[in-house]
Design an enzyme around this catalytic site. Structure first.
Site, mmCIF file in Angstrom:
data_model
loop_
_atom_site.group_PDB
_atom_site.id
_atom_site.type_symbol
_atom_site.label_atom_id
_atom_site.label_comp_id
_atom_site.label_asym_id
_atom_site.label_seq_id
_atom_site.Cartn_x
_atom_site.Cartn_y
_atom_site.Cartn_z
ATOM 1 N N GLY A 3 -47.708 -10.978 -5.176
ATOM 2 C CA GLY A 3 -47.060 -10.728 -5.927
ATOM 3 C C GLY A 3 -47.886 -12.094 -6.493
ATOM 4 O O GLY A 3 -47.537 -12.651 -7.922
ATOM 5 N N CYS A 43 -23.743 12.498 -11.142
ATOM 6 C CA CYS A 43 -24.660 12.905 -12.411
ATOM 7 C C CYS A 43 -24.027 14.008 -12.607
ATOM 8 O O CYS A 43 -23.474 15.072 -11.432
ATOM 9 C CB CYS A 43 -26.004 13.511 -11.921
ATOM 10 S SG CYS A 43 -26.950 14.373 -12.633
ATOM 11 N N CYS A 59 -26.586 17.241 -11.731
ATOM 12 C CA CYS A 59 -26.830 17.975 -10.457
ATOM 13 C C CYS A 59 -25.396 17.082 -9.448
ATOM 14 O O CYS A 59 -26.236 17.395 -8.142
ATOM 15 C CB CYS A 59 -27.934 17.516 -9.537
ATOM 16 S SG CYS A 59 -28.617 15.258 -9.663
ATOM 17 N N CYS A 112 -29.125 11.961 -13.945
ATOM 18 C CA CYS A 112 -29.883 11.540 -13.380
ATOM 19 C C CYS A 112 -30.493 10.962 -14.813
ATOM 20 O O CYS A 112 -31.197 11.930 -15.106
ATOM 21 C CB CYS A 112 -30.717 11.977 -12.531
ATOM 22 S SG CYS A 112 -29.559 12.735 -10.765
ATOM 23 N N CYS A 142 -33.355 15.000 -10.638
ATOM 24 C CA CYS A 142 -32.249 15.892 -10.899
ATOM 25 C C CYS A 142 -33.288 17.397 -10.547
ATOM 26 O O CYS A 142 -31.667 18.228 -10.576
ATOM 27 C CB CYS A 142 -31.727 15.612 -12.028
ATOM 28 S SG CYS A 142 -30.254 15.476 -12.949
#
Lengths: 262, 295, 239
Positions: B31, B240, B243, B265, B271
């Site tokens: 980080g 979606c 899909c 998606c 997808c």
């Protein structure tokens, strides 16, 4: 009856000096302050009063001299030996600093509530509802309507900004607050209200206040003790009314006589 | 062996070593933003120069590279970067998340869970999470050094005060390994939980600001929040349209100039994979279950 | 706290004061010297003498408002006697809070603070609760005939007499065993002068000691147990 005041000084400064090049901004200044005491540092522009305030508050490093402070755990520490982390924690918990220019002491693009809440979040408060309630309480305490909590300081008047700045400082119950010309640049009527507020808060909360001002009337209204500075030196010090009503030093007499009755 | 007139992966070896040292340091201090000597790249800032340098420094001849932009493999930025490495490193490129060993990304984390043999490289425009409220770089560095992160919550406080909830929906700040607060780049906060305890190594490169930071595998990554306003993923009202996935991040696509729209998606590979498995959204006809029943 | 009638509350010994006027070539303006007197519990000592004799300066030195050039001002404070001359500011403030009060000729108006709170402040400083202090303030203001409709207003707009009654009430609101009065009745009518005299008499019975200046012949004869002629301390004589 109230408890006996704690007579051990909260802050003791000894032999503080600071120069900018060859110019001594502050030379060999010593002072102490107790809890509940308001000390005014007065003088004209360039007298070294603001330099002294910044030395005391750890915002400037002194060339020589020490500042000792009695921490919340009762242990008196030499400020020069504090780590950066300790110093910064102290500054946002047990100390406050009220700037003449509110833009220096506030986050101007953050709401009033966020400004007041920042210190709470900095010490780990993670409950939004509590932070907001505390912020609203402090707004009311400095005579700002709580429904202004989501307004930014840019939407506030000069007097309100100063009051917000005070609230932002007091939210962690500091014992010592530094103030640099807190009423400077405000209209007279706005000044009076702010002065009265500071006076009331200092008394109610038992704050120690070190106040820099060029205005002797402000010093008389707020302070118990006064310190007159000129050219980086302390010219005279004592009870505020004694120094203003019976000034001993030539410079103090000049200063007192050159203003309208303070 | 390498027919390309460029050094392998464009950068010279000394530069790659410099970048690898920065990456190693970043992995050692999860980080933390490690400065590095960012080079001029043959593309403008904002097009992924930081990510490209990180990718160039870690890429080997055996690697398989995937590049995504907003989840898609077929946008200009993704296509260009993929072509860049195909040309300068002659590595195999793919659009399949499962096949890739190195995935460079802008603004998304793939829906498919990443594995320990993969590295995810993020393109970062602004690495400093505190800058929004504290513009002084000297001050923000001190704040990181002393873990003074109250200001991050001021930002979230402002959100709740203004909108009634934490409205920050991308660039959502996280605490890494209990220490540094980090800007995850402008991924949607939907993706934030995927960073936590991830099997893959995650590297972040900011070219203009010359910073590299990292999340080593299996690192705790926590999205900042309040006790009474906990972190929440974005939610979608529809599955979606192509899909039928209900657990993926959706993009809104305008389909005509009469206000028509669909939600699909954002991860195109995900997808397509689902559709190949027979899943169907409402735009592509019957639900697979219905079709099976009909057969 | 109560005191025995013959107990010394305030003892002034060989006190001197002059002003050095630095803005006027350092000219020294002698005021008084050789000031010596005692004040006992339950009595009122009035300083007499013409204007300019130094009466006010002596009072201000007692209160620590003027700096004495030399001498002693010993005050019964807590368990012992404390010298105001040369005392630290903290010590002077503590004496003012707990032992010695001062009523000036004029009220120094504090912006925005209502009259009743101005009066209650010394009682709160002495450690009373806000309610108790306000009760005491209300009783004093009633005694001094200040109309109740004014209590919750800041006194800035009051008449001179009204302001002065607020000032006197404030002076009497603390638990002070010693009160210094600098012509408190000058701007009052006969009724209110009598009210002040009555207040003083009651406090004297409780053992309080008074040192004051009263130009009004009538008031002076009513309140004074002793009159000290300040012309005896003229600095030019001693010099």
């Amino acid at each position: 009856m109230s408890a006996e005041p704690n007579i051990t000084p909260l802050l003791v400064a000894t032999g503080l000096s600071k120069s900018y090049g060859r110019r001594m901004a502050c030379e060999d200044v010593s002072l102490s302050i107790r809890e509940g005491e308001v000390l005014a540092i007065v003088g004209e522009s360039g007298s070294g009063k603001s330099t002294l305030l910044n030395l005391l508050a750890g915002r400037l490093d002194a060339d020589s001299g020490q500042v000792h402070y009695r921490m919340r755990d009762g242990v008196t520490r030499d400020m020069g030996t504090l780590t950066e982390a300790e110093r910064r924690v102290l500054m946002r918990t047990d100390w406050g600093f009220v700037h003449q220019d509110a833009a220096q002491g506030l986050r101007m693009n953050v709401s009033a509530g966020g400004n007041i809440g920042e210190r709470l979040m900095a010490i780990g408060n993670r409950h939004y509802g509590d932070i907001r309630a505390t912020a609203a309480h402090w707004l009311t305490r400095v005579e700002i309507n709580a429904d202004r909590i989501d307004d930014k300081p840019t939407a506030y008047s000069g007097g309100m900004r100063q009051r917000l700045q005070i609230a932002r400082n007091l939210v962690t119950a500091p014992r010592l607050v530094f103030m640099d010309e807190p009423t400077g640049g405000l209209d007279v009527s706005v000044q009076a209200r702010l002065l009265d507020l500071i006076r009331g808060l200092a008394a109610d909360l038992g704050l120690a206040v070190i106040l820099v001002t060029h205005d002797l009337a402000v010093a008389r209204l707020l302070s118990h003790r006064i310190m007159v500075m000129k050219g980086g030196h302390v010219i005279e010090t004592g009870l505020t009314d004694r120094v203003l009503d019976d000034p001993q030093a030539a410079y103090t007499q000049l200063l007192v006589s050159s203003v309208l009755a303070a | 062996m390498n027919a390309s007139p460029y050094n392998f992966a464009y950068l010279d070896e000394q530069t790659k070593r410099m970048i690898r040292r920065a990456i190693l340091k970043a992995i050692a201090i999860p980080g933390y933003q490690v400065p590095f000597a960012s080079r001029e790249m043959p593309m403008p800032y904002g097009w992924g120069t930081g990510g490209v340098q990180v990718t160039a420094a870690i890429l080997g001849p055996e690697d398989v590279l995937k590049v995504i932009d907003q989840g898609a493999d077929d946008t200009t930025n993704a296509v260009s970067i993929r072509a860049f490495f195909a040309k300068t490193a002659n590595v195999r490129v793919t659009t399949s998340t499962a096949e890739a060993t190195v995935i460079q990304t802008r603004h998304r984390i793939p829906e498919m869970a990443l594995t320990s043999r993969q590295v995810l490289v993020y393109q970062v425009p602004i690495p400093e999470p505190l800058r929004f409220l504290e513009p002084r770089e000297t001050e923000t560095r001190t704040m990181h050094a002393l873990a003074e992160y109250g200001l991050m919550h001021v930002k979230l406080y402002e959100d709740i005060a203004r909108y009634g909830h934490i409205a920050t929906s991308y660039d959502y700040p996280v605490e890494v390994a209990g220490r540094y607060v980090m800007d995850p780049s402008p991924i949607p906060k939907f993706d934030n939980p995927k960073m936590d305890n991830c099997d893959a190594l995650q590297l972040f490169g900011a070219g203009r600001e010359k910073r590299i930071y990292a999340i080593p595998p299996h690192t705790r990554v926590v999205s900042l929040d309040f006790d009474d306003h906990p972190f929440e993923r974005n939610k979608f009202d529809h599955p979606c349209a192509l899909c039928g996935a209900s657990e993926s991040y959706l993009d809104e696509v305008v389909t005509d100039d009469k206000g028509g729209r669909m939600f699909v998606c954002s991860d195109t590979d995900f997808c397509e994979g689902r559709r190949a498995e027979g899943h169907r959204g409402h735009l592509l006809g019957d639900e697979p279950a219905a079709r099976e029943a009909a057969e | 706290m109560s005191y025995l009638p013959n107990q010394i509350m305030l003892s002034v010994e060989d006190l001197a004061k002059g002003f050095t006027l630095h803005l006027h070539g350092g000219a020294v303006l002698p005021v008084v010297s050789g000031v010596s007197f005692n004040v006992y519990a339950g009595e009122c000592v009035v300083l007499g003498g013409p204007s300019g004799a130094g009466k006010s300066s002596i009072l201000k030195m007692l209160y620590g408002n003027y700096l004495a050039a030399s001498g002693e001002i010993r005050v019964r404070h807590g368990a012992g006697m404390v010298d105001v001359v040369g005392a630290e500011p903290h010590a002077v403030l503590d004496i003012r809070r707990r032992t010695m009060g001062y009523v000036s000729q004029f009220l120094r108006v504090i912006p925005r603070v209502p009259a009743i709170d101005i009066v209650a402040e010394p009682a709160m400083a002495a450690g009373h609760t806000r309610e108790a202090a306000r009760d005491r303030a209300a009783r004093l203001l009633t005694h001094l005939n200040l109309p109740e409709r004014l209590w919750h207003l800041p006194p800035a707009t009051f008449s001179g007499g009204e302001q002065q009654r607020v000032n006197i009430a404030r002076g009497f609101a603390g638990d002070h065993a010693i009160l210094i009065l600098d012509e408190p009745t000058a701007s009052l009518d006969a009724t209110n002068r009598a009210a002040v005299i009555d207040l003083m008499a009651r406090r004297k019975q409780g053992g309080a000691a008074f040192v004051g200046i009263f130009h009004d012949e009538d008031v002076r004869t009513q309140v004074a147990d002793r009159i000290i002629d300040v012309t005896n301390f003229a600095a030019s004589q001693a010099a």
